[in-house]
Design an enzyme around this catalytic site. Structure first.
Site, PDB file in Angstrom:
ATOM      1  N   GLY A  11       0.835  -1.212   0.000  1.00  0.00           N
ATOM      2  CA  GLY A  11       0.000   0.000   0.000  1.00  0.00           C
ATOM      3  C   GLY A  11       0.861   1.251   0.000  1.00  0.00           C
ATOM      4  O   GLY A  11       1.861   1.314   0.708  1.00  0.00           O
ATOM      5  N   ARG A  72       0.660  -4.801  -5.590  1.00  0.00           N
ATOM      6  CA  ARG A  72       0.637  -6.047  -4.809  1.00  0.00           C
ATOM      7  C   ARG A  72       0.880  -7.147  -5.836  1.00  0.00           C
ATOM      8  O   ARG A  72       0.132  -7.307  -6.795  1.00  0.00           O
ATOM      9  CB  ARG A  72      -0.703  -6.204  -4.107  1.00  0.00           C
ATOM     10  CG  ARG A  72      -0.968  -5.084  -3.100  1.00  0.00           C
ATOM     11  CD  ARG A  72      -1.918  -5.504  -2.007  1.00  0.00           C
ATOM     12  NE  ARG A  72      -2.410  -4.340  -1.262  1.00  0.00           N
ATOM     13  CZ  ARG A  72      -1.765  -3.777  -0.241  1.00  0.00           C
ATOM     14  NH1 ARG A  72      -0.603  -4.264   0.154  1.00  0.00           N
ATOM     15  NH2 ARG A  72      -2.278  -2.743   0.375  1.00  0.00           N
ATOM     16  N   ASP A 103       5.632  -4.997   5.950  1.00  0.00           N
ATOM     17  CA  ASP A 103       6.202  -6.298   6.328  1.00  0.00           C
ATOM     18  C   ASP A 103       6.277  -7.269   5.154  1.00  0.00           C
ATOM     19  O   ASP A 103       7.254  -8.001   5.006  1.00  0.00           O
ATOM     20  CB  ASP A 103       5.418  -6.898   7.501  1.00  0.00           C
ATOM     21  CG  ASP A 103       3.916  -6.884   7.280  1.00  0.00           C
ATOM     22  OD1 ASP A 103       3.446  -6.248   6.303  1.00  0.00           O
ATOM     23  OD2 ASP A 103       3.199  -7.514   8.078  1.00  0.00           O
ATOM     24  N   THR A 125       4.556   2.247   5.403  1.00  0.00           N
ATOM     25  CA  THR A 125       3.182   1.747   5.519  1.00  0.00           C
ATOM     26  C   THR A 125       2.444   2.614   6.525  1.00  0.00           C
ATOM     27  O   THR A 125       3.022   3.011   7.533  1.00  0.00           O
ATOM     28  CB  THR A 125       3.135   0.270   5.975  1.00  0.00           C
ATOM     29  OG1 THR A 125       1.774  -0.079   6.284  1.00  0.00           O
ATOM     30  CG2 THR A 125       3.983  -0.004   7.201  1.00  0.00           C
ATOM     31  N   ASP A 127       0.257   1.545   8.421  1.00  0.00           N
ATOM     32  CA  ASP A 127      -0.250   0.692   9.498  1.00  0.00           C
ATOM     33  C   ASP A 127       0.548   0.771  10.805  1.00  0.00           C
ATOM     34  O   ASP A 127       0.029   0.421  11.861  1.00  0.00           O
ATOM     35  CB  ASP A 127      -0.284  -0.772   9.033  1.00  0.00           C
ATOM     36  CG  ASP A 127      -1.238  -0.979   7.868  1.00  0.00           C
ATOM     37  OD1 ASP A 127      -2.149  -0.152   7.698  1.00  0.00           O
ATOM     38  OD2 ASP A 127      -1.072  -1.970   7.137  1.00  0.00           O
ATOM     39  N   ASP A 129       2.812  -1.233  11.712  1.00  0.00           N
ATOM     40  CA  ASP A 129       2.767  -2.605  12.226  1.00  0.00           C
ATOM     41  C   ASP A 129       4.109  -3.327  12.123  1.00  0.00           C
ATOM     42  O   ASP A 129       4.163  -4.551  12.154  1.00  0.00           O
ATOM     43  CB  ASP A 129       1.672  -3.410  11.490  1.00  0.00           C
ATOM     44  CG  ASP A 129       1.904  -3.490   9.981  1.00  0.00           C
ATOM     45  OD1 ASP A 129       2.811  -2.790   9.467  1.00  0.00           O
ATOM     46  OD2 ASP A 129       1.184  -4.240   9.315  1.00  0.00           O
ATOM     47  N   ARG A 171      -4.820  -2.868   9.348  1.00  0.00           N
ATOM     48  CA  ARG A 171      -4.812  -4.342   9.360  1.00  0.00           C
ATOM     49  C   ARG A 171      -4.996  -4.842  10.793  1.00  0.00           C
ATOM     50  O   ARG A 171      -5.917  -4.437  11.458  1.00  0.00           O
ATOM     51  CB  ARG A 171      -3.520  -4.898   8.736  1.00  0.00           C
ATOM     52  CG  ARG A 171      -3.388  -4.599   7.264  1.00  0.00           C
ATOM     53  CD  ARG A 171      -2.210  -5.345   6.668  1.00  0.00           C
ATOM     54  NE  ARG A 171      -1.909  -4.884   5.322  1.00  0.00           N
ATOM     55  CZ  ARG A 171      -2.492  -5.323   4.218  1.00  0.00           C
ATOM     56  NH1 ARG A 171      -3.413  -6.255   4.285  1.00  0.00           N
ATOM     57  NH2 ARG A 171      -2.166  -4.846   3.027  1.00  0.00           N
ATOM     58  N   ALA A 186     -12.283  10.357  21.630  1.00  0.00           N
ATOM     59  CA  ALA A 186     -13.325   9.347  21.401  1.00  0.00           C
ATOM     60  C   ALA A 186     -13.872   8.812  22.728  1.00  0.00           C
ATOM     61  O   ALA A 186     -13.162   8.774  23.737  1.00  0.00           O
ATOM     62  CB  ALA A 186     -12.742   8.195  20.582  1.00  0.00           C
TER      63      ALA A 186
HETATM   64  N1  ATP Z   1       6.713 -13.978   1.292  1.00  0.00           N
HETATM   65  C1  ATP Z   1       7.042 -13.068   0.368  1.00  0.00           C
HETATM   66  N2  ATP Z   1       8.149 -13.265  -0.420  1.00  0.00           N
HETATM   67  C2  ATP Z   1       8.490 -12.367  -1.354  1.00  0.00           C
HETATM   68  N3  ATP Z   1       7.812 -11.232  -1.621  1.00  0.00           N
HETATM   69  C3  ATP Z   1       6.718 -10.980  -0.885  1.00  0.00           C
HETATM   70  C4  ATP Z   1       6.287 -11.871   0.148  1.00  0.00           C
HETATM   71  N4  ATP Z   1       5.176 -11.347   0.732  1.00  0.00           N
HETATM   72  C5  ATP Z   1       4.936 -10.186   0.079  1.00  0.00           C
HETATM   73  N5  ATP Z   1       5.860  -9.963  -0.890  1.00  0.00           N
HETATM   74  C6  ATP Z   1       5.892  -8.853  -1.846  1.00  0.00           C
HETATM   75  O1  ATP Z   1       5.623  -7.638  -1.179  1.00  0.00           O
HETATM   76  C7  ATP Z   1       4.436  -7.052  -1.729  1.00  0.00           C
HETATM   77  C8  ATP Z   1       3.746  -6.217  -0.696  1.00  0.00           C
HETATM   78  O2  ATP Z   1       3.328  -7.030   0.398  1.00  0.00           O
HETATM   79  P1  ATP Z   1       1.958  -6.684   1.176  1.00  0.00           P
HETATM   80  O3  ATP Z   1       0.859  -6.657   0.172  1.00  0.00           O
HETATM   81  O4  ATP Z   1       1.884  -7.622   2.313  1.00  0.00           O
HETATM   82  O5  ATP Z   1       2.137  -5.183   1.652  1.00  0.00           O
HETATM   83  P2  ATP Z   1       3.164  -4.559   2.696  1.00  0.00           P
HETATM   84  O6  ATP Z   1       4.507  -4.423   2.066  1.00  0.00           O
HETATM   85  O7  ATP Z   1       3.104  -5.301   3.984  1.00  0.00           O
HETATM   86  O8  ATP Z   1       2.557  -3.092   2.834  1.00  0.00           O
HETATM   87  P3  ATP Z   1       1.124  -2.695   3.433  1.00  0.00           P
HETATM   88  O9  ATP Z   1       0.750  -3.732   4.454  1.00  0.00           O
HETATM   89  O10 ATP Z   1       1.345  -1.349   3.989  1.00  0.00           O
HETATM   90  O11 ATP Z   1       0.188  -2.666   2.272  1.00  0.00           O
HETATM   91  C9  ATP Z   1       3.633  -8.236  -2.239  1.00  0.00           C
HETATM   92  O12 ATP Z   1       2.649  -7.866  -3.161  1.00  0.00           O
HETATM   93  C10 ATP Z   1       4.762  -9.069  -2.871  1.00  0.00           C
HETATM   94  O13 ATP Z   1       5.153  -8.525  -4.117  1.00  0.00           O
HETATM   95  O1  F6P Z   2      -5.233  -1.024  -0.854  1.00  0.00           O
HETATM   96  P1  F6P Z   2      -5.836  -2.341  -0.533  1.00  0.00           P
HETATM   97  O2  F6P Z   2      -5.231  -3.438  -1.331  1.00  0.00           O
HETATM   98  O3  F6P Z   2      -7.321  -2.275  -0.570  1.00  0.00           O
HETATM   99  O4  F6P Z   2      -5.410  -2.707   0.962  1.00  0.00           O
HETATM  100  C1  F6P Z   2      -5.940  -2.091   2.084  1.00  0.00           C
HETATM  101  C2  F6P Z   2      -5.025  -2.381   3.228  1.00  0.00           C
HETATM  102  O5  F6P Z   2      -3.781  -1.715   2.994  1.00  0.00           O
HETATM  103  C3  F6P Z   2      -3.508  -0.833   4.052  1.00  0.00           C
HETATM  104  O6  F6P Z   2      -4.038   0.439   3.727  1.00  0.00           O
HETATM  105  C4  F6P Z   2      -2.023  -0.683   4.235  1.00  0.00           C
HETATM  106  O7  F6P Z   2      -1.480  -1.906   4.626  1.00  0.00           O
HETATM  107  C5  F6P Z   2      -4.230  -1.451   5.235  1.00  0.00           C
HETATM  108  O8  F6P Z   2      -4.418  -0.524   6.300  1.00  0.00           O
HETATM  109  C6  F6P Z   2      -5.513  -1.912   4.573  1.00  0.00           C
HETATM  110  O9  F6P Z   2      -6.104  -2.990   5.284  1.00  0.00           O
HETATM  111 MG    MG Z   3       1.784  -5.039   5.686  1.00  0.00          MG
END
Ligand code: ATP
Ligand code: F6P
Ligand code: MG
Length: 319
Positions: A11, A72, A103, A125, A127, A129, A171, A186
């Site tokens: 995201g 993603r 993450d 991110t 989040d 997190d 999340r 709140a």
């Molecule tokens: N186990 C994994 N191994 C390799 N690449 C990964 C793995 N998990 C996720 N990725 C890569 O990282 C991208 C982003 O992961 P994810 O959708 O979990 O978002 P994020 O980086 O945690 O950010 P956010 O939670 O803020 O959206 C995935 O679409 C994929 O391309």
């Molecule tokens: O943009 P998408 O794929 O709808 O994902 C939404 C998720 O991504 C985030 O905005 C960032 O990880 C979360 O807070 C939310 O749950």
């Molecule tokens: Mg994440």
């Protein structure tokens, strides 16, 4: 090392552009060439690379979103696909990569490091997190946006003596909910990491209305349940004029706060220095106001610790 790559993944988050700018300008100042990799790991595998100059990142510090685009791309969890990504980098003469994401994205950064491409993760991110960092890039801005929205919701809530259940992102992490809940005063904050009692929340709201309050605000973290479901549960314990509201993706947009811009700049600058030192497989964070690094591997075992005292403070003030 002559050439580095940078990508944003997962995201988008306000401040990602500030981080790209910091990386680009620091790298150029140190005699490196920088390639932007568009669309996260999807663009990496497709070879969607664009050379970045200092001018390309001018005026980007104040812009939300990510001008390198994000994606993603779950396919990147497959080793064969990761190898293709590493080959693309090698064929473009890119020795190292900075990955800005959450993450999930850190898994990709670690995979590249294991394939011989030193990679550093920056926490991008909304989040908040991620373990071992007090703040992720985008968290502060998302909180400000959610706070502004809830302030407005309160105006209409008060005009109608209504209760609003406002669902905020994050999340499984309740950090946005806790911070924004306290910042908006709140009546209740509900997060996945701590137990809650809907009956008790209903009693609090009843008492507040009986005492003369003209509105009720419940800030609900999305990881708990939907705002609609929470409203249905709440109505079992009181006859409220209640509305469910979901702030959703508006929390990811907008110009970054000063905190996000400065954190992104510090961390982006530091990430380049780590690569210059030949380091890889590390995640950058800010702990107790200081820049810090940890092995990405350690992050996967770690658990982010929120500031749960905020929840206790809010409860005590709403007894
Ligand atoms: N186990 C994994 N191994 C390799 N690449 C990964 C793995 N998990 C996720 N990725 C890569 O990282 C991208 C982003 O992961 P994810 O959708 O979990 O978002 P994020 O980086 O945690 O950010 P956010 O939670 O803020 O959206 C995935 O679409 C994929 O391309
Ligand atoms: O943009 P998408 O794929 O709808 O994902 C939404 C998720 O991504 C985030 O905005 C960032 O990880 C979360 O807070 C939310 O749950
Ligand atoms: Mg994440």
């Amino acid at each position: 090392m002559k050439r580095i790559g940078i990508l944003t993944s997962g995201g988008d988050a306000p401040g990602m552009n500030a981080a790209i700018r910091a990386v680009t300008k620091t790298a150029i100042s140190n005699g490196l060439e920088v390639f932007g990799i568009r669309y996260g790991f999807a663009g990496l595998v497709a070879g969607d690379f664009v050379a970045l100059t200092a001018e390309d990142v001018d005026h980007k510090i104040s812009q939300g979103g990510t001008f390198l685009y994000s994606a993603r791309y779950p396919e990147f969890a497959q080793e064969e696909v990761q190898k293709k990504g590493a080959e693309q980098l090698r064929s473009h003469g890119i020795d190292a990569v900075i990955v800005i994401g959450g993450d999930g994205s850190y898994h990709g950064a670690l995979a590249l490091t294991r394939l011989g491409i030193n990679s550093i993760g920056l926490p991008g991110t909304i989040d908040n997190d991620i373990p071992y960092t007090d703040y992720t890039i985008g968290f502060s801005s998302a909180c400000r946006t959610a706070m502004d929205a809830i302030d407005k919701i309160r105006d209409t809530a008060a005009s109608h003596h209504r209760v609003f259940i406002v669902n905020v992102m994050g999340r499984e992490c309740g950090d946005i909910a806790m911070r924004v809940g306290v910042a908006t005063g709140a009546d209740a904050i509900v997060i996945p990491e701590r137990p809650y009692d809907i009956k008790e929340i209903a009693e609090t709201l009843k008492r507040h209305f009986a005492d003369g309050k003209d509105n009720g605000i419940i800030v609900l973290a999305e990881g708990v349940m939907s705002a609609d479901k929470f409203k249905d549960e709440l109505l079992k314990y009181g006859d409220f004029d209640a509305r469910a509201n979901v702030l959703a993706h508006m929390q990811r947009g907008g110009s970054p706060t000063v905190t996000d811009r400065v954190n992104a700049t510090k961390m982006g600058n530091y990430a380049v220095k780590l690569l210059l030192d030949g380091k890889g497989g590390l995640a950058v964070g800010i702990e107790n106001s200081k820049l810090a690094t940890h092995d990405i591997l350690d992050l996967f075992d770690g658990k982010h610790q929120g500031d749960y005292a905020l929840l206790d403070i809010n409860k005590e003030m709403n007894k």
